[in-house]
Design an enzyme around this catalytic site. Structure first.
Site, PDB file in Angstrom:
ATOM      1  N   ASN A   9       0.475  47.975  22.743  1.00 56.57           N
ATOM      2  CA  ASN A   9      -0.656  48.891  22.918  1.00 56.57           C
ATOM      3  C   ASN A   9      -1.893  48.024  23.137  1.00 56.57           C
ATOM      4  O   ASN A   9      -2.394  47.403  22.209  1.00 56.57           O
ATOM      5  CB  ASN A   9      -0.790  49.750  21.649  1.00 56.57           C
ATOM      6  CG  ASN A   9      -2.070  50.556  21.637  1.00 56.57           C
ATOM      7  OD1 ASN A   9      -2.737  50.708  22.661  1.00 56.57           O
ATOM      8  ND2 ASN A   9      -2.424  51.074  20.462  1.00 56.57           N
ATOM      9  N   TRP A  10      -2.349  48.003  24.378  1.00 56.53           N
ATOM     10  CA  TRP A  10      -3.470  47.115  24.720  1.00 56.53           C
ATOM     11  C   TRP A  10      -4.830  47.703  24.393  1.00 56.53           C
ATOM     12  O   TRP A  10      -5.861  47.057  24.621  1.00 56.53           O
ATOM     13  CB  TRP A  10      -3.416  46.757  26.215  1.00 56.53           C
ATOM     14  CG  TRP A  10      -2.371  45.742  26.542  1.00 56.53           C
ATOM     15  CD1 TRP A  10      -1.595  45.029  25.654  1.00 56.53           C
ATOM     16  CD2 TRP A  10      -1.969  45.309  27.851  1.00 56.53           C
ATOM     17  NE1 TRP A  10      -0.752  44.183  26.335  1.00 56.53           N
ATOM     18  CE2 TRP A  10      -0.961  44.336  27.681  1.00 56.53           C
ATOM     19  CE3 TRP A  10      -2.365  45.653  29.143  1.00 56.53           C
ATOM     20  CZ2 TRP A  10      -0.345  43.709  28.764  1.00 56.53           C
ATOM     21  CZ3 TRP A  10      -1.753  45.024  30.214  1.00 56.53           C
ATOM     22  CH2 TRP A  10      -0.760  44.054  30.018  1.00 56.53           C
ATOM     23  N   LYS A  11      -4.857  48.932  23.923  1.00 54.32           N
ATOM     24  CA  LYS A  11      -6.134  49.567  23.555  1.00 54.32           C
ATOM     25  C   LYS A  11      -7.149  49.404  24.686  1.00 54.32           C
ATOM     26  O   LYS A  11      -6.761  49.475  25.849  1.00 54.32           O
ATOM     27  CB  LYS A  11      -6.627  48.993  22.212  1.00 54.32           C
ATOM     28  CG  LYS A  11      -5.504  49.052  21.161  1.00 54.32           C
ATOM     29  CD  LYS A  11      -5.940  48.788  19.765  1.00 54.32           C
ATOM     30  CE  LYS A  11      -4.719  48.870  18.844  1.00 54.32           C
ATOM     31  NZ  LYS A  11      -5.052  48.806  17.442  1.00 54.32           N
ATOM     32  N   HIS A  95      -2.300  58.315  18.206  1.00 56.61           N
ATOM     33  CA  HIS A  95      -2.564  57.019  17.563  1.00 56.61           C
ATOM     34  C   HIS A  95      -3.671  57.203  16.525  1.00 56.61           C
ATOM     35  O   HIS A  95      -4.592  58.011  16.719  1.00 56.61           O
ATOM     36  CB  HIS A  95      -2.975  55.997  18.619  1.00 56.61           C
ATOM     37  CG  HIS A  95      -3.085  54.613  18.066  1.00 56.61           C
ATOM     38  ND1 HIS A  95      -4.191  54.190  17.373  1.00 56.61           N
ATOM     39  CD2 HIS A  95      -2.208  53.582  18.061  1.00 56.61           C
ATOM     40  CE1 HIS A  95      -3.989  52.936  16.972  1.00 56.61           C
ATOM     41  NE2 HIS A  95      -2.796  52.546  17.383  1.00 56.61           N
ATOM     42  N   GLU A  97      -6.227  55.620  15.844  1.00 57.33           N
ATOM     43  CA  GLU A  97      -7.599  55.465  16.355  1.00 57.33           C
ATOM     44  C   GLU A  97      -8.047  56.727  17.091  1.00 57.33           C
ATOM     45  O   GLU A  97      -9.228  57.071  17.083  1.00 57.33           O
ATOM     46  CB  GLU A  97      -7.692  54.217  17.260  1.00 57.33           C
ATOM     47  CG  GLU A  97      -7.630  52.949  16.420  1.00 57.33           C
ATOM     48  CD  GLU A  97      -7.049  51.741  17.126  1.00 57.33           C
ATOM     49  OE1 GLU A  97      -6.909  51.751  18.354  1.00 57.33           O
ATOM     50  OE2 GLU A  97      -6.709  50.771  16.409  1.00 57.33           O
ATOM     51  N   GLU A 167       2.801  54.010  11.562  1.00 54.54           N
ATOM     52  CA  GLU A 167       1.737  53.014  11.514  1.00 54.54           C
ATOM     53  C   GLU A 167       0.825  53.310  10.331  1.00 54.54           C
ATOM     54  O   GLU A 167      -0.098  54.136  10.443  1.00 54.54           O
ATOM     55  CB  GLU A 167       0.919  53.049  12.813  1.00 54.54           C
ATOM     56  CG  GLU A 167       1.747  52.750  14.046  1.00 54.54           C
ATOM     57  CD  GLU A 167       0.866  52.214  15.173  1.00 54.54           C
ATOM     58  OE1 GLU A 167       1.115  51.099  15.605  1.00 54.54           O
ATOM     59  OE2 GLU A 167      -0.070  52.900  15.578  1.00 54.54           O
ATOM     60  N   GLY A 173      -4.599  46.457  12.659  1.00 58.43           N
ATOM     61  CA  GLY A 173      -5.683  45.546  12.995  1.00 58.43           C
ATOM     62  C   GLY A 173      -6.303  44.860  11.788  1.00 58.43           C
ATOM     63  O   GLY A 173      -7.381  44.289  11.877  1.00 58.43           O
ATOM     64  N   SER A 213      -0.194  45.324  12.508  1.00 56.08           N
ATOM     65  CA  SER A 213      -0.225  43.868  12.337  1.00 56.08           C
ATOM     66  C   SER A 213       1.145  43.201  12.509  1.00 56.08           C
ATOM     67  O   SER A 213       1.472  42.263  11.781  1.00 56.08           O
ATOM     68  CB  SER A 213      -0.857  43.499  10.988  1.00 56.08           C
ATOM     69  OG  SER A 213      -2.198  43.973  10.940  1.00 56.08           O
ATOM     70  N   GLY A 234      -0.216  45.960  18.572  1.00 54.80           N
ATOM     71  CA  GLY A 234      -1.564  45.971  19.138  1.00 54.80           C
ATOM     72  C   GLY A 234      -1.999  44.561  19.499  1.00 54.80           C
ATOM     73  O   GLY A 234      -1.590  44.004  20.515  1.00 54.80           O
TER      74      GLY A 234
HETATM   75  P1  PGA Z   1      -2.193  45.942  15.467  1.00 57.54           P
HETATM   76  O1  PGA Z   1      -2.274  47.400  16.124  1.00 57.54           O
HETATM   77  O2  PGA Z   1      -0.833  45.375  15.829  1.00 57.54           O
HETATM   78  O3  PGA Z   1      -3.314  45.174  16.100  1.00 57.54           O
HETATM   79  O4  PGA Z   1      -2.333  46.115  13.995  1.00 57.54           O
HETATM   80  C1  PGA Z   1      -1.174  48.267  16.104  1.00 57.54           C
HETATM   81  C2  PGA Z   1      -1.521  49.546  16.793  1.00 57.54           C
HETATM   82  O5  PGA Z   1      -2.692  49.953  16.731  1.00 57.54           O
HETATM   83  O6  PGA Z   1      -0.669  50.193  17.438  1.00 57.54           O
END
Ligand code: PGA
Length: 252
Positions: A9-11, A95, A97, A167, A173, A213, A234
């Site tokens: 997931n490149w956000k 997600h 976020e 998640e 993150g 993470s 991520g």
């Molecule tokens: P992260 O993000 O690996 O940077 O913790 C995971 C995600 O948001 O899908």
């Protein structure tokens, strides 16, 4: 019977050019991979270029979000019909976020899940508890509720493509990961709820990814337990070598 799925997931990172040059560097690093399906979810603006570059490779491309309606007066939104028409095969839904910053709710997650299935997009439904919920002993009920609301009104006959991603919000993150025991326990709760909401057969075949993470050095321990069928990555998916290492470390 459940093939591993490792998704990046490149956000809101990377330009179209950066996304295709990632692929050029990444493909040789995973050329021997057969054990996992690989998915990249770039920002919406990178989808056409990356889909084009990934054609006739084994890397699938998905969107990070979409609206549930095919078209209409929804300024700034993206139609599932268009995402499918571009050639994306997957879509992330709900997600944390999106839930946290854009008011995504279990109701919109459910609508988007139905829309994804209607457009033959493979939905990856993200769920997970907040730290305060875990600390108050609410994890299981939060996961059961999120799973059942996501699946409300879904016909089991068309539910097979669904993927879940567990998640824990406190692990995204933050560099803080769930222990393998915590992750496995949560995945089992989700799988049991899928059995109740859909069927036991679907619960046995639907994949549940772990996210939060995931890095090359913890991928194997976290992603290959009995009820864990891959990872949603991520930060560590932004670099070709580190994402390839995650994939290659989960072999066997
Ligand atoms: P992260 O993000 O690996 O940077 O913790 C995971 C995600 O948001 O899908």
């Amino acid at each position: 019977m459940r093939k591993l799925l490792i998704a990046g997931n490149w956000k809101m990172y990377k330009t179209p050019h950066e996304s295709t040059s990632f692929l050029t560097k990444f493909l040789p690093l995973v050329k021997d991979n057969t054990h996992a399906e690989i998915l990249l979810c770039p920002a919406m603006t990178c989808l056409p270029a990356l889909i084009d570059a990934a054609r006739s490779t084994s890397v699938a491309i998905g969107a990070q979000n979409m609206h549930w309606k095919d078209e209409g007066a929804y300024t700034g939104e993206t139609s599932p019909a268009v995402i499918a028409n571009l050639g994306a095969t997957h879509v992330l839904i709900g997600h944390s976020e999106r839930r946290q910053y854009f008011n995504e709710t279990d109701t919109t997650v459910n609508l988007k899940l139905k829309a994804a299935l209607a457009h033959s997009l493979i939905p990856i439904v993200c769920i997970g508890e907040h730290l305060e919920e875990r600390e108050s002993g609410l994890t299981n009920s939060v996961l059961e509720l999120q799973t059942s609301l996501a699946l409300e009104g879904i016909d089991p006959a068309i539910a097979a493509p669904i993927v879940f991603a567990y998640e824990p919000v406190w692990a995204i993150g933050t560099g803080r990961t769930a222990t393998p025991e915590i992750a496995q326990e949560a995945h089992l709760i989700i799988r049991k709820q899928i059995a109740k909401s859909l069927t036991p057969e679907l619960a046995a075949s639907i994949r549940i990814l772990y996210g939060g993470s995931v890095k090359p050095d913890n991928a194997k321990a976290l992603c290959c337990l009995e009820d864990i069928d891959g990872a949603l990555v991520g930060g560590a998916s932004l670099d070709p070598q580190s994402f390839a290492d995650i994939i290659n470390h989960t072999k066997g």
